[in-house]
Design an enzyme around this catalytic site. Structure first.
Site, PDB file in Angstrom:
ATOM      1  N   ASP A  67      -8.914   3.637  -2.926  1.00  0.00           N
ATOM      2  CA  ASP A  67      -8.277   4.123  -1.701  1.00  0.00           C
ATOM      3  C   ASP A  67      -8.363   5.634  -1.572  1.00  0.00           C
ATOM      4  OD1 ASP A  67      -6.673   3.760   0.689  1.00  0.00           O
ATOM      5  OD2 ASP A  67      -5.097   4.797  -0.408  1.00  0.00           O
ATOM      6  N   HIS A 126     -10.509   1.149   1.685  1.00  0.00           N
ATOM      7  CA  HIS A 126     -10.183   2.159   2.710  1.00  0.00           C
ATOM      8  C   HIS A 126     -11.510   2.356   3.447  1.00  0.00           C
ATOM      9  CE1 HIS A 126      -8.809   6.525   3.698  1.00  0.00           C
ATOM     10  NE2 HIS A 126     -10.032   6.399   4.180  1.00  0.00           N
ATOM     11  N   LEU A 139       2.566   6.464  -5.292  1.00  0.00           N
ATOM     12  CA  LEU A 139       3.751   6.906  -6.041  1.00  0.00           C
ATOM     13  C   LEU A 139       3.515   8.208  -6.793  1.00  0.00           C
ATOM     14  CD1 LEU A 139       5.156   3.496  -7.346  1.00  0.00           C
ATOM     15  CD2 LEU A 139       5.835   4.814  -5.326  1.00  0.00           C
ATOM     16  N   ARG A 140       2.283   8.689  -6.808  1.00  0.00           N
ATOM     17  CA  ARG A 140       1.926  10.049  -7.289  1.00  0.00           C
ATOM     18  C   ARG A 140       2.071  10.271  -8.793  1.00  0.00           C
ATOM     19  NH1 ARG A 140      -0.956  10.646  -2.890  1.00  0.00           N
ATOM     20  NH2 ARG A 140       0.188  11.295  -1.025  1.00  0.00           N
ATOM     21  N   ASP A 159       1.430   2.792   3.810  1.00  0.00           N
ATOM     22  CA  ASP A 159       0.574   3.836   3.224  1.00  0.00           C
ATOM     23  C   ASP A 159       1.420   5.053   2.838  1.00  0.00           C
ATOM     24  OD1 ASP A 159      -1.604   5.195   2.287  1.00  0.00           O
ATOM     25  OD2 ASP A 159      -2.599   5.447   4.221  1.00  0.00           O
ATOM     26  N   HIS A 208       4.230  14.065   0.169  1.00  0.00           N
ATOM     27  CA  HIS A 208       3.618  15.345  -0.200  1.00  0.00           C
ATOM     28  C   HIS A 208       4.696  16.405  -0.347  1.00  0.00           C
ATOM     29  CE1 HIS A 208      -0.571  14.258   0.166  1.00  0.00           C
ATOM     30  NE2 HIS A 208      -0.357  13.712   1.346  1.00  0.00           N
ATOM     31  N   HIS A 215       0.847  -1.210   0.000  1.00  0.00           N
ATOM     32  CA  HIS A 215       0.000   0.000   0.000  1.00  0.00           C
ATOM     33  C   HIS A 215       0.876   1.250   0.000  1.00  0.00           C
ATOM     34  CE1 HIS A 215      -3.959   1.907   1.577  1.00  0.00           C
ATOM     35  NE2 HIS A 215      -3.203   2.849   1.060  1.00  0.00           N
ATOM     36  N   ASN A 273      -4.816   6.538  -6.882  1.00  0.00           N
ATOM     37  CA  ASN A 273      -5.270   7.935  -6.805  1.00  0.00           C
ATOM     38  C   ASN A 273      -4.244   8.918  -7.356  1.00  0.00           C
ATOM     39  OD1 ASN A 273      -3.570   7.482  -4.621  1.00  0.00           O
ATOM     40  ND2 ASN A 273      -4.606   8.968  -3.315  1.00  0.00           N
TER      41      ASN A 273
END
Lengths: 429, 308
Positions: A153, A180, A64-65, A306, A310, A61, A95
């Site tokens: 998620d 989630h 990796l953006r 998780d 950021h 989980h 996401n």
């Protein structure tokens, strides 16, 4: 390439091995495990006396953006963080921007991972188009492209009928659904765990029942449809109890938790440090105790961090506006080793939760050192003491509440497909 | 004695000595507002920025008057006229203001913790003029000053705070302050307005107004915000008023010399019946406003190094 790992303590829960022995690697596969293996000509020999040799760690989980949010992380930097943290395989949540809800984005992620050439990356496809909770994505096509599981998620499937259809349709394809668990009506407007600390901080609360209600609902759907469910990042005592009861009744329910849920409580939020803002939120001491019990008795199968990197702009704002998440890949093993140091789980149990179990949940042929397996191996120096320094993170996300924390034990060698991808053997305390 | 802190962020981290110092200093400033020429040169040459990210009339005006009566230059910035609407972050706004070298920044923000974020970043003194549902220290100080004046003491009094405790920064600051000063605090409101584990703050919580105000020396009624109805915190103002409005009948349960307070603005007939609100024998609502200016003068004075 031939590699002989000599003299380490080999812990392979899948083969029930915990003994001092050698591991021999040839052509990217495990050629053998045993006492005093003789090096064949041309083999590189690495002395691992005092080290622990385990199957390559798997984090099922992570975020990796990429595509879309490359200022937070890219697949390449996420993979660097993974191998530096001891992980040889990671599964990434959908996401991104756009959401990974189709064949081409799944293929893109896999191609980028191959280009990075570090860890194995397993994409998780979205359950619904755009993760908007309305229309199912093409599960079969996502699987063809390489998706290993399905999840919305961060945007939990609130529509129980859609969740039922997703679980039925995916089960026939052998794809696990990862939820989630958060009832968005119960958590609406919430910023931290509801309780004493939210009350004195004046921050709107997210009650534990927001998680519990949905865990209960999804267990009931799995039971009725005779399918399976995997519960992501369990944070509450109530969820642990529901999952434990479901397992006792023989249901196909699996679950993971994250290191911050057995390490921190909502008490840490007292100075409004946004690095402690996560979803689900940090809970109270009784929940932390229940998570540890769930890890100890096997209710919680896996530890997954998780990983939620950021940028500074996402976190250096008022608490209310700050993004949720912790950049976790480079602290996950260190924090999880505390479970061993504190006697919560054994070495073998911990390694199972970080290799064999997630492999089993995602149907990956990984997580073992049995001869013939892919040579994905993590070497841990159990005595190495170190201090977390976010400036030294390989991840672009420097958002960690663990900055400055003392750790004992660290991955010092990460081998993926027989090749050394991270070498920290020279690191000293 | 001098105030040993750079910022006024909340009552939670204030000592009894600090509270007493502020109240005594405020006492000495009360007289200035009664003069014909309501101005002293104490803070001449000091600049104070009122940075208001949330609508406020009385608190902002009170801080502005407090600054002006001490001869400081006060500048008001409200969210609607500042660069906030252009998307500037609080941190950038703070650094920009810092570069202009004010002495004090007074901030009101809808996000709990925003003044703390600011205080950690800039060298100027920060006064929290209300952050989300967290704290409103100057309001609690003026409330304590009002009670002390009317009752001659704070220790040993029973103070009932009634209304939407969940969303009230006034309630939290007063719970901390009054408890530190030795008063017994109880709160009351419908269960939906009582935050979880509130009793761990060392107080008693009731869902019936009558239970809370029985034998109370002070009854503090909080403002009800109509938008909470949409969140189903309460069904209607009508029903709320029927259960929680302080009136001629239920006030008899309190001590005979009870005083009634309200941080304002009042919804007449919802929190307090008009005849109680206007009754000079028990209502001290306008005294609170009066004390507010003195308390804020004291805060500005003490933070700029007065008393040294």
């Amino acid at each position: 390439m031939k590699l002989l790992l000599k003299g380490g303590r080999v812990i392979d829960p899948a083969s029930k091995i915990d003994a001092r022995m050698d591991v021999y690697i040839e052509d990217g596969k495990i050629a053998g495990c045993g006492k005093d293996i003789k090096a064949s000509p041309g083999a590189r020999v690495v002395d691992l006396t005092g080290m622990i040799v385990t199957p390559g760690l798997i984090d099922m989980h992570v975020h990796l953006r990429e595509p879309g949010l490359e200022y937070k992380e890219t697949i390449a930097t996420g993979c660097q963080a993974a191998v530096a943290g001891g992980f040889t395989s990671i599964a990434c949540m959908p996401n991104t921007s756009p959401v990974n809800d189709n064949h081409s984005i799944t293929e893109f992620i896999r191609r980028k991972a191959v280009e990075a050439g570090l860890a194995n990356v397993y994409p998780i496809g979205a359950i619904s188009i755009g993760s908007e909770g309305r229309q199912l994505t093409e599960f079969w096509d996502l699987r063809e492209a390489g998706a290993v599981a399905l999840s919305d998620d961060g945007k939990p499937v609130m529509d129980a009928a859609l969740m039922r259809r997703a679980m039925e349709y995916s089960y026939s394809l052998g794809l696990p659904v990862i939820q989630h668990c958060e009832d968005k009506n119960l958590s609406a407007g919430g910023l931290m765990n509801e309780g004493y600390y939210a009350t004195i901080l004046g921050l709107p609360g997210i009650p534990a029942i927001a998680e519990d209600v949905m865990v209960g609902r999804d267990i009931l759907i799995a039971e009725y449809t005779r399918t399976r469910i995997h519960i992501a990042h369990v944070s509450t005592a109530g969820a642990v109890r529901l999952i434990r009861d479901a397992r006792k009744r023989g249901l196909n329910v699996t679950a993971e938790t994250a290191p911050h849920y057995f390490t921190l409580t909502d008490e840490s939020l007292q100075n409004y440090d946004t690095n402690y803002k996560v979803s689900p939120p940090l809970r109270c001491a009784a929940d932390v105790a229940a998570i540890k019990e769930g890890l100890a008795d096997g209710t919680l199968d896996a530890i997954a961090c998780d990983h939620a990197p950021h940028g500074r702009t996402d976190k250096e704002v008022e608490f209310e506006y700050a993004a949720n998440g912790i950049s976790g890949l480079e602290t996950s093993l260190g924090l999880s080793l505390n479970l061993v140091h504190d006697g919560v789980v054994t070495w073998s149990e911990l390694i199972a939760k970080m290799s064999r179990n997630p492999a089993r949940i995602l149907n990956l042929r990984k997580g073992t050192l049995a001869p013939g397996s892919d040579a994905d191996i993590t070497v841990i120096n159990p005595e190495l003491t170190w201090t977390v320094d976010v400036k030294a993170f390989h991840s672009r996300g420097k958002n960690s509440p663990f900055h400055g924390r003392k750790m004992k034990g660290r991955a010092v060698l990460t081998i993926v497909g027989g090749d050394i991808k991270f070498d920290g053997l020279a690191t000293r305390s | 004695m001098k105030l040993g802190k750079k910022d006024i962020l909340g009552i939670q981290d204030m000592s009894v000595d600090e509270i007493n110092l502020i109240l005594e200093t405020a006492e000495s400033f009360l007289e200035i507002s009664t003069r014909d020429i309501k101005k002293v040169p104490t803070l001449r040459g000091k600049s104070i920025i009122n940075l208001f990210y949330e609508a406020s009339t009385r608190t902002r005006t009170s801080f502005e008057i407090a600054g002006k009566r001490l001869s400081a230059d006060t500048i008001n910035i409200s969210a609607s006229t500042s660069s906030v609407t252009k998307g500037e972050t609080l941190i950038d706004t703070a650094r920009t203001l810092e570069a202009m070298n004010p002495d004090i920044v007074v901030i009101r923000h809808s996000a709990a913790g925003a003044p703390h974020l600011l205080a950690g970043l800039v060298k100027q003194s920060i006064i929290n003029a209300g952050d989300g549902a967290h704290e409103h220290p100057s309001q609690a100080l003026l409330d304590m000053m009002t009670i002390q004046e009317k009752k001659g003491k704070l220790a040993g009094l029973k103070v009932a705070i009634v209304g939407d405790i969940l969303h009230s920064r006034v309630a939290r600051s007063n719970i901390y302050g009054l408890s530190k000063m030795g008063a017994q605090v109880v709160v009351a409101g419908p269960a939906t307005m009582l935050p979880r584990d509130i009793e761990q703050m060392g107080i008693k919580a009731y869902t019936k107004l009558e239970e809370a105000i029985t034998d109370a020396d002070v009854v503090m009624m909080l403002r009800i915000q109509l938008e909470r109805q949409k969140q189903n915190i309460f069904p209607s103002l009508r029903e709320y008023a029927q259960c929680y409005c302080l009136n001629r009948t239920n006030i008899k349960l309190a001590k005979q010399d009870v005083i009634v307070m309200h941080p304002g603005p009042i919804n007449r007939g919802v929190e307090i019946s008009p005849d109680i609100a206007d009754d000079p024998d028990c209502s001290v609502i306008l005294d609170q406003v009066n004390k507010g200016v003195a308390v804020r003068m004291a805060l500005l004075y003490l933070l700029t190094g007065g008393n040294e």
